[in-house]
Motif scaffolding. Structure first.
Motif, short mmCIF file in Angstrom:
data_model
loop_
_atom_site.label_atom_id
_atom_site.label_comp_id
_atom_site.label_asym_id
_atom_site.label_seq_id
_atom_site.Cartn_x
_atom_site.Cartn_y
_atom_site.Cartn_z
N ASP A 168 0.81 -1.22 0.00
CA ASP A 168 0.00 0.00 0.00
C ASP A 168 0.84 1.27 0.00
O ASP A 168 0.28 2.38 0.02
CB ASP A 168 -0.98 0.00 1.17
CG ASP A 168 -2.37 -0.47 0.73
OD1 ASP A 168 -2.44 -1.31 -0.19
OD2 ASP A 168 -3.37 -0.01 1.29
N LEU A 169 2.15 1.12 -0.07
CA LEU A 169 2.96 2.30 -0.34
C LEU A 169 2.62 2.88 -1.70
O LEU A 169 2.63 4.11 -1.89
CB LEU A 169 4.45 1.95 -0.27
CG LEU A 169 5.42 3.11 -0.47
CD1 LEU A 169 5.26 4.16 0.62
CD2 LEU A 169 6.86 2.60 -0.52
N ASN A 170 2.27 2.01 -2.66
CA ASN A 170 1.93 2.51 -3.99
C ASN A 170 0.70 3.42 -3.98
O ASN A 170 0.78 4.57 -4.43
CB ASN A 170 1.74 1.35 -4.96
CG ASN A 170 1.25 1.80 -6.33
OD1 ASN A 170 0.05 1.71 -6.60
ND2 ASN A 170 2.14 2.31 -7.16
N PRO A 171 -0.45 3.00 -3.47
CA PRO A 171 -1.58 3.93 -3.44
C PRO A 171 -1.36 5.13 -2.52
O PRO A 171 -1.92 6.21 -2.77
CB PRO A 171 -2.75 3.07 -2.98
CG PRO A 171 -2.15 1.89 -2.32
CD PRO A 171 -0.85 1.65 -3.02
N LEU A 172 -0.57 4.96 -1.47
CA LEU A 172 -0.25 6.10 -0.63
C LEU A 172 0.49 7.18 -1.42
O LEU A 172 0.16 8.37 -1.36
CB LEU A 172 0.60 5.65 0.57
CG LEU A 172 1.19 6.75 1.44
CD1 LEU A 172 0.11 7.62 2.05
CD2 LEU A 172 2.06 6.14 2.54
N LEU A 173 1.49 6.76 -2.20
CA LEU A 173 2.24 7.73 -3.00
C LEU A 173 1.38 8.29 -4.12
O LEU A 173 1.49 9.47 -4.47
CB LEU A 173 3.50 7.08 -3.56
CG LEU A 173 4.54 6.65 -2.53
CD1 LEU A 173 5.74 6.00 -3.21
CD2 LEU A 173 4.99 7.83 -1.67
N ARG A 174 0.50 7.47 -4.70
CA ARG A 174 -0.43 7.97 -5.72
C ARG A 174 -1.34 9.07 -5.13
O ARG A 174 -1.58 10.09 -5.77
CB ARG A 174 -1.29 6.83 -6.27
CG ARG A 174 -0.60 6.01 -7.35
CD ARG A 174 -1.51 4.93 -7.89
NE ARG A 174 -1.03 4.50 -9.21
CZ ARG A 174 -1.80 4.39 -10.28
NH1 ARG A 174 -3.08 4.68 -10.20
NH2 ARG A 174 -1.29 3.99 -11.42
N ALA A 175 -1.82 8.83 -3.91
CA ALA A 175 -2.69 9.82 -3.28
C ALA A 175 -1.97 11.13 -3.05
O ALA A 175 -2.55 12.22 -3.20
CB ALA A 175 -3.22 9.27 -1.95
N ARG A 176 -0.69 11.06 -2.71
CA ARG A 176 0.08 12.28 -2.49
C ARG A 176 0.47 12.94 -3.81
O ARG A 176 0.48 14.17 -3.92
CB ARG A 176 1.33 11.96 -1.65
CG ARG A 176 0.98 11.58 -0.21
CD ARG A 176 2.22 11.14 0.55
NE ARG A 176 3.16 12.21 0.78
CZ ARG A 176 3.26 12.92 1.90
NH1 ARG A 176 2.45 12.67 2.92
NH2 ARG A 176 4.18 13.86 2.03
N ALA A 177 0.78 12.14 -4.83
CA ALA A 177 1.21 12.70 -6.10
C ALA A 177 0.06 13.25 -6.92
O ALA A 177 0.22 14.25 -7.65
CB ALA A 177 1.94 11.63 -6.92
N LEU A 178 -1.11 12.62 -6.82
CA LEU A 178 -2.22 12.95 -7.71
C LEU A 178 -3.40 13.61 -7.01
O LEU A 178 -4.36 14.00 -7.66
CB LEU A 178 -2.72 11.67 -8.40
CG LEU A 178 -1.67 10.82 -9.12
CD1 LEU A 178 -2.29 9.54 -9.63
CD2 LEU A 178 -1.02 11.61 -10.24
N GLY A 179 -3.32 13.76 -5.68
CA GLY A 179 -4.46 14.23 -4.92
C GLY A 179 -4.67 15.73 -4.92
O GLY A 179 -5.68 16.21 -4.38
N GLY A 180 -3.73 16.50 -5.48
CA GLY A 180 -3.91 17.93 -5.59
C GLY A 180 -3.35 18.76 -4.46
O GLY A 180 -3.27 19.99 -4.56
N ALA A 181 -2.93 18.14 -3.35
CA ALA A 181 -2.42 18.91 -2.21
C ALA A 181 -0.96 19.31 -2.40
O ALA A 181 -0.48 20.24 -1.75
CB ALA A 181 -2.57 18.11 -0.92
N ASP A 182 -0.23 18.59 -3.26
CA ASP A 182 1.17 18.90 -3.57
C ASP A 182 2.05 18.98 -2.32
O ASP A 182 2.73 19.98 -2.08
CB ASP A 182 1.26 20.20 -4.36
CG ASP A 182 2.63 20.38 -5.02
OD1 ASP A 182 3.27 19.36 -5.32
OD2 ASP A 182 3.04 21.54 -5.21
N PRO A 183 2.08 17.91 -1.50
CA PRO A 183 2.94 17.93 -0.31
C PRO A 183 4.40 17.72 -0.69
O PRO A 183 4.73 17.37 -1.82
CB PRO A 183 2.42 16.74 0.50
CG PRO A 183 1.93 15.79 -0.54
CD PRO A 183 1.36 16.64 -1.65
N ASP A 184 5.28 17.94 0.30
CA ASP A 184 6.69 17.64 0.10
C ASP A 184 6.87 16.13 -0.13
O ASP A 184 6.01 15.34 0.26
CB ASP A 184 7.50 18.05 1.33
CG ASP A 184 7.57 19.56 1.50
OD1 ASP A 184 7.42 20.28 0.49
OD2 ASP A 184 7.74 20.02 2.65
#
Length: 246
Positions: free
Chosen positions: A67-83
Motif C-alpha cells: 500500500d505504499l503505492n496507493p499512498l504515493l499515488r494519493a500524495r502525487a495525484l491528490g492535488g495537495a502537492d505535499p513535500d
C-alpha cells in the motif's frame, strides 16, 4: 508516543481487516511503520495522505509494503502537492512496489532512504535502531524511541537473540506470531509462533506484547493461550483500531 494498529493480518487481508500497518505519533509527527495490503484506507480514516510525515518499511514482501503505492499515488495525484514523503527501507526492498507505475510518475512524491539492517538513525522526533532478523528476504526489526519510551516491531522473522537485545526493556513489543505453537513445515526459521514471540518478550522484559501477522483464519484465542505459557505481562492481538500509549 501513541501507537495505533491499522492492520495485523498476515499474508493477505481478511474481510474487514488490513495487513501490517502501525501508526506511531509523537509531538505532532506521524510515522507509518509498514504499509501492507489495505492499510491506506485505514490510514485515511485518521488523516489525509498528505499529512503523513514519514514511512518505515521492514522488508519487501507485499503484505508489508504494497500500500505504499496507493499512498504515493494519493500524495502525487491528490492535488495537495505535499513535500516528498521520506520512506526508510532496507536496500532494494521497495524496488518492486516502486516499479508498479510508469517511470518517473511518483518521483516527486517520495524521498527514499535506504539502509542496511543494523543501522540507527532519526526520523522526526523518533530515534530508530534496527536489527536483522532471519527471513526469506532482508527484514529489519526496529526499535522506535521518543520521550523516554520505546516500541519494538519485528516485521517478520524467526526467533533470534538480536530481537531480545533490541527489545530489552521496551514498553511494547509488536511481534510477528503467524502460528500459535506449531510451525508449518518449511517456515522455520523464517517466521515465529506466538509462544516463541512470548518467550522472547519475557527474556527482553518488555512491558506489553502485541501479537501480529496471524495467519488468515486463525483463532486469536489460541495465540493468546500459547503466549500465556511464556509471558505473564499484558498481551493482545493486533487488530485494526487498537491504540495504546507507550
Amino acid at each position: 508516543m501513541r501507537v495505533t494498529v491499522l492492520g495485523g493480518s498476515g499474508a493477505w487481508p481478511v474481510a474487514g481487516a488490513a495487513c501490517s500497518g502501525f501508526l506511531l505519533t509523537h509531538d505532532g509527527f506521524s510515522l507509518l511503520v509498514d504499509a501492507g495490503y489495505a492499510v491506506l484506507p485505514r490510514l485515511l480514516e485518521l488523516m489525509p495522505a498528505e499529512r503523513l510525515d514519514a514511512v518505515y518499511i521492514s522488508h519487501g514482501h507485499p503484505d508489508h509494503c504494497a500500500d505504499l503505492n496507493p499512498l504515493l499515488r494519493a500524495r502525487a495525484l491528490g492535488g495537495a502537492d505535499p513535500d516528498p514523503l521520506p520512506v526508510f527501507a532496507p536496500h532494494g526492498a521497495l524496488n518492486a512496489v516502486l516499479a508498479l507505475d510508469r517511470p518517473g510518475m511518483l518521483d516527486a512524491a517520495v524521498a527514499c532512504h535506504d539502509f542496511e539492517p543494523g543501522a540507527s538513525f532519526s526520523v522526526g522526533p523518533f530515534d530508530l535502531r534496527t536489527a536483522l532478523l532471519p527471513h526469506w528476504v532482508p527484514n529489519a526489526a526496529v526499535r522506535v524511541a521518543a520521550g523516554g519510551h520505546a516500541v519494538v516491531y519485528t516485521g517478520d522473522g524467526g526467533p533470534h537473540p538480536a530481537l531480545v537485545e533490541l527489545a530489552r526493556g521496551a514498553d511494547a513489543l509488536i511481534a510477528e506470531a503467524t502460528y500459535p505453537e506449531v510451525m508449518a513445515v518449511g517456515d522455520a526459521p523464517y517466521l515465529s509462533t506466538a509462544r516463541q514471540a512470548a518467550r522472547q518478550a519475557s527474556e527482553a522484559g518488555v512491558g506489553r506484547l502485541v501479537l501480529t501477522h496471524l495467519w488468515p483464519g486463525s483463532e486469536p484465542g489460541e495465540h493468546l493461550d500459547a503466549a500465556a505459557k511464556e509471558y505473564d505481562g499484558r498481551t493482545c492481538v493486533a487488530s485494526g483500531g487498537l491504540s495504546f500509549d507507550a
